[in-house]
Design a protein around this motif. Structure first.
Motif, PDB file in Angstrom:
ATOM      1  N   GLN A 283      36.418 -13.288 104.725  1.00  0.00           N
ATOM      2  CA  GLN A 283      37.663 -13.184 105.495  1.00  0.00           C
ATOM      3  C   GLN A 283      38.454 -11.926 105.092  1.00  0.00           C
TER       4      GLN A 283
ATOM      5  N   ALA B 137      35.469 -16.241 114.972  1.00  0.00           N
ATOM      6  CA  ALA B 137      34.856 -16.211 113.639  1.00  0.00           C
ATOM      7  C   ALA B 137      33.613 -17.095 113.586  1.00  0.00           C
TER       8      ALA B 137
ATOM      9  N   ASP C 224      36.974  -9.263 107.083  1.00  0.00           N
ATOM     10  CA  ASP C 224      37.475  -9.306 108.474  1.00  0.00           C
ATOM     11  C   ASP C 224      38.790  -8.554 108.604  1.00  0.00           C
ATOM     12  N   ILE C 225      39.633  -8.783 107.625  1.00  0.00           N
ATOM     13  CA  ILE C 225      40.989  -8.233 107.695  1.00  0.00           C
ATOM     14  C   ILE C 225      40.990  -6.740 107.352  1.00  0.00           C
TER      15      ILE C 225
ATOM     16  N   GLN D  15      46.323 -20.986 105.647  1.00  0.00           N
ATOM     17  CA  GLN D  15      45.584 -19.740 105.450  1.00  0.00           C
ATOM     18  C   GLN D  15      46.209 -18.835 104.394  1.00  0.00           C
TER      19      GLN D  15
ATOM     20  N   LEU E 259      45.730  -8.822 113.192  1.00  0.00           N
ATOM     21  CA  LEU E 259      44.421  -9.457 113.347  1.00  0.00           C
ATOM     22  C   LEU E 259      44.524 -10.967 113.103  1.00  0.00           C
ATOM     23  N   THR E 260      43.913 -11.742 113.986  1.00  0.00           N
ATOM     24  CA  THR E 260      43.807 -13.189 113.768  1.00  0.00           C
ATOM     25  C   THR E 260      42.443 -13.648 114.257  1.00  0.00           C
ATOM     26  N   GLY E 261      42.132 -14.883 113.959  1.00  0.00           N
ATOM     27  CA  GLY E 261      40.847 -15.380 114.413  1.00  0.00           C
ATOM     28  C   GLY E 261      40.781 -16.888 114.434  1.00  0.00           C
ATOM     29  N   ASP E 262      39.767 -17.390 115.099  1.00  0.00           N
ATOM     30  CA  ASP E 262      39.509 -18.829 115.153  1.00  0.00           C
ATOM     31  C   ASP E 262      38.027 -19.080 114.971  1.00  0.00           C
ATOM     32  N   ARG E 263      37.725 -20.206 114.333  1.00  0.00           N
ATOM     33  CA  ARG E 263      36.325 -20.615 114.240  1.00  0.00           C
ATOM     34  C   ARG E 263      35.916 -21.297 115.547  1.00  0.00           C
TER      35      ARG E 263
ATOM     36  N   MET F 156      39.667 -12.331 116.727  1.00  0.00           N
ATOM     37  CA  MET F 156      38.257 -12.461 116.377  1.00  0.00           C
ATOM     38  C   MET F 156      37.757 -13.896 116.529  1.00  0.00           C
TER      39      MET F 156
ATOM     40  N   GLN G 291      31.899 -17.228 110.047  1.00  0.00           N
ATOM     41  CA  GLN G 291      32.615 -18.144 109.156  1.00  0.00           C
ATOM     42  C   GLN G 291      32.360 -19.603 109.548  1.00  0.00           C
TER      43      GLN G 291
ATOM     44  N   ILE H  89      49.016 -10.502 109.667  1.00  0.00           N
ATOM     45  CA  ILE H  89      48.067 -11.584 109.936  1.00  0.00           C
ATOM     46  C   ILE H  89      48.830 -12.859 110.297  1.00  0.00           C
TER      47      ILE H  89
ATOM     48  N   VAL I 216      49.162 -16.417 110.837  1.00  0.00           N
ATOM     49  CA  VAL I 216      48.311 -17.571 110.530  1.00  0.00           C
ATOM     50  C   VAL I 216      49.157 -18.798 110.203  1.00  0.00           C
TER      51      VAL I 216
HETATM   52  N1  TRP Z   1      39.899 -19.026 108.509  1.00  0.00           N
HETATM   53  C1  TRP Z   1      40.524 -18.939 109.801  1.00  0.00           C
HETATM   54  C2  TRP Z   1      40.660 -20.372 110.350  1.00  0.00           C
HETATM   55  O1  TRP Z   1      39.930 -21.245 109.937  1.00  0.00           O
HETATM   56  C3  TRP Z   1      39.749 -18.100 110.783  1.00  0.00           C
HETATM   57  C4  TRP Z   1      39.632 -16.667 110.355  1.00  0.00           C
HETATM   58  C5  TRP Z   1      38.490 -16.015 109.994  1.00  0.00           C
HETATM   59  C6  TRP Z   1      40.703 -15.727 110.237  1.00  0.00           C
HETATM   60  N2  TRP Z   1      38.759 -14.723 109.673  1.00  0.00           N
HETATM   61  C7  TRP Z   1      40.097 -14.514 109.803  1.00  0.00           C
HETATM   62  C8  TRP Z   1      42.082 -15.779 110.442  1.00  0.00           C
HETATM   63  C9  TRP Z   1      40.870 -13.370 109.534  1.00  0.00           C
HETATM   64  C10 TRP Z   1      42.844 -14.637 110.179  1.00  0.00           C
HETATM   65  C11 TRP Z   1      42.237 -13.456 109.731  1.00  0.00           C
HETATM   66  O2  TRP Z   1      41.484 -20.589 111.215  1.00  0.00           O
END
Ligand code: TRP
Length: 368
Positions: free
Chosen positions: A140, A47, A143-144, A158, A9-13, A45, A50, A152, A154
């Motif tokens: 967060q 985000a 989320d995970i 992170q 799992l990964t994500g971006d704002r 994801m 967030q 993860i 990142v």
């Molecule tokens: N905090 C991460 C960022 O600013 C974005 C993010 C939100 C994220 N939830 C996550 C990354 C869960 C990995 C897993 O890039």
């Protein structure tokens, strides 16, 4: 065993379009992971919730950028047939989990998080920190853990979030005496490609606010203008002057992007990057030459991405549908975990026949 599953799992704002720094720092690696297929489930994801923790007064910005980030994802080759792309705020189980996890974290612990600390300074929140911002590492963790994700990928900034998540997982499983949650592990980028790409002005950080980025969505003309304006070596005035390669942004980018074939295709005079660097250091290589080369290299990399983006730009409804379907899939999985969490916490009153019977018995005598 469920715990041995590989779940990524990964994500971006979604605070802006993604640039080539995001591309080399994480997107490219995600596409590689996706195409290698060595996982059971993979989630990416957006985000937005967030992002709202420090943009709560400007939800319009987030609203506009969800589609931009989705277009960037699709254009680099993330494929919703292989992975699940979803929008954080649409998965309400994440908020519920955050609420339950926040019992397991102290204020002091949150304030120690080095990434949050520096973000607080950057945003001028020192005087009064919004609770939602300070506690985003808890969200967060939700989320995970909602996806039982254990891998993860990142950036280094992170790591404190993942450490916090691991602590919450351990304390949850211990307090509620059940191995419900899975401890995640951060996977840091290993290749040279992961080095943080500086801005075109030579600033350490490529960012929207500094206006020094090259975006995946930039057209060819824009990329050319940006490359031609790039920071090189301020003392390299005449072509014949010896030039510096260290701290020269054009060379930093070439280090990341240029391949052997690029020399064959665009700059036959030099065999490879080492040869070009040596000549530049000696003197006799102009900045225009290295910039034109870099432009060709970037175009080779960005043209297919741009073309894919064009396709999706003319199918926006499909993109929204993809996000909705991904979010529905994510909801199902997160709801399942939420049920397990509530079971472990024993806040599952209505399906707990024993509890109901116990209370029936407790008050039975009162009727006699
Ligand atoms: N905090 C991460 C960022 O600013 C974005 C993010 C939100 C994220 N939830 C996550 C990354 C869960 C990995 C897993 O890039």
């Amino acid at each position: 065993m469920e715990n041995q599953k590989k779940i990524i799992l990964t994500g971006d704002r979604p605070t802006g379009r993604l640039h080539i720094g995001h591309y080399v720092g994480s997107l490219k690696n995600r596409v590689l992971l996706q195409n290698k297929g060595d996982f059971d489930e993979m989630y990416v994801m957006i985000a937005d919730a967030q992002a709202l923790t420090d943009n709560y007064d400007n939800p319009g910005k987030i609203r506009e950028n969800i589609i931009e980030v989705a277009l960037d994802y699709l254009s680099v080759g993330l494929d919703p047939k292989k992975i699940t792309i979803f929008v954080q705020s649409q998965v309400s189980a994440l908020t519920e989990l955050t609420f339950f996890y926040s019992n397991l974290v102290t204020l002091a612990r949150l304030k120690r998080n080095p990434t949050v600390k520096s973000e607080i300074t950057m945003r001028g929140f020192e005087e009064s920190i919004p609770v939602g911002f300070l506690t985003y590492p808890i969200s967060q963790t939700a989320d995970i853990t909602a996806f039982k994700a254990n891998i993860i990928p990142v950036g280094i900034d992170q790591l404190p979030m993942i450490e916090q998540a691991r602590e919450i997982v351990r304390s949850f499983n211990k307090i509620y005496n059940k191995e419900v949650l899975v401890e995640p592990e951060a996977v840091l980028p290993t290749t040279k490609e992961a080095l943080r790409l500086p801005g075109i002005d030579g600033n350490q950080k490529m960012s929207k606010s500094l206006g020094n980025g090259i975006y995946l969505a930039d057209d060819s003309k824009t990329v050319k203008e940006k490359v031609m304006s790039m920071y090189t070596d301020p003392d390299h005035i005449h072509v014949t002057d010896p030039g510096k390669v260290e701290g020269n942004t054009v060379f930093t980018y070439l280090d990341v992007f240029a391949t052997k074939e690029d020399f064959t295709n665009f700059l036959r005079e030099y065999e490879n990057l080492d040869a070009l660097k040596a000549a530049y250091k000696k003197g006799g290589v102009g900045d225009v030459l290295i910039k034109k080369f870099l432009y060709n290299v970037l175009e080779r990399e960005l043209t297919p991405i741009r073309e894919k983006r064009k396709y999706y730009e003319s199918h926006i409804d499909e993109v929204y549908k993809m996000l909705e379907e991904g979010s529905n899939k994510a909801k199902e999985k997160a709801n399942k975990t939420l049920e397990e969490v509530k079971d472990a916490m024993r806040i599952n009153y209505f399906k707990d026949i024993d509890l109901i019977n116990k209370h029936i018995n407790k008050y039975k005598n009162h009727e006699d």
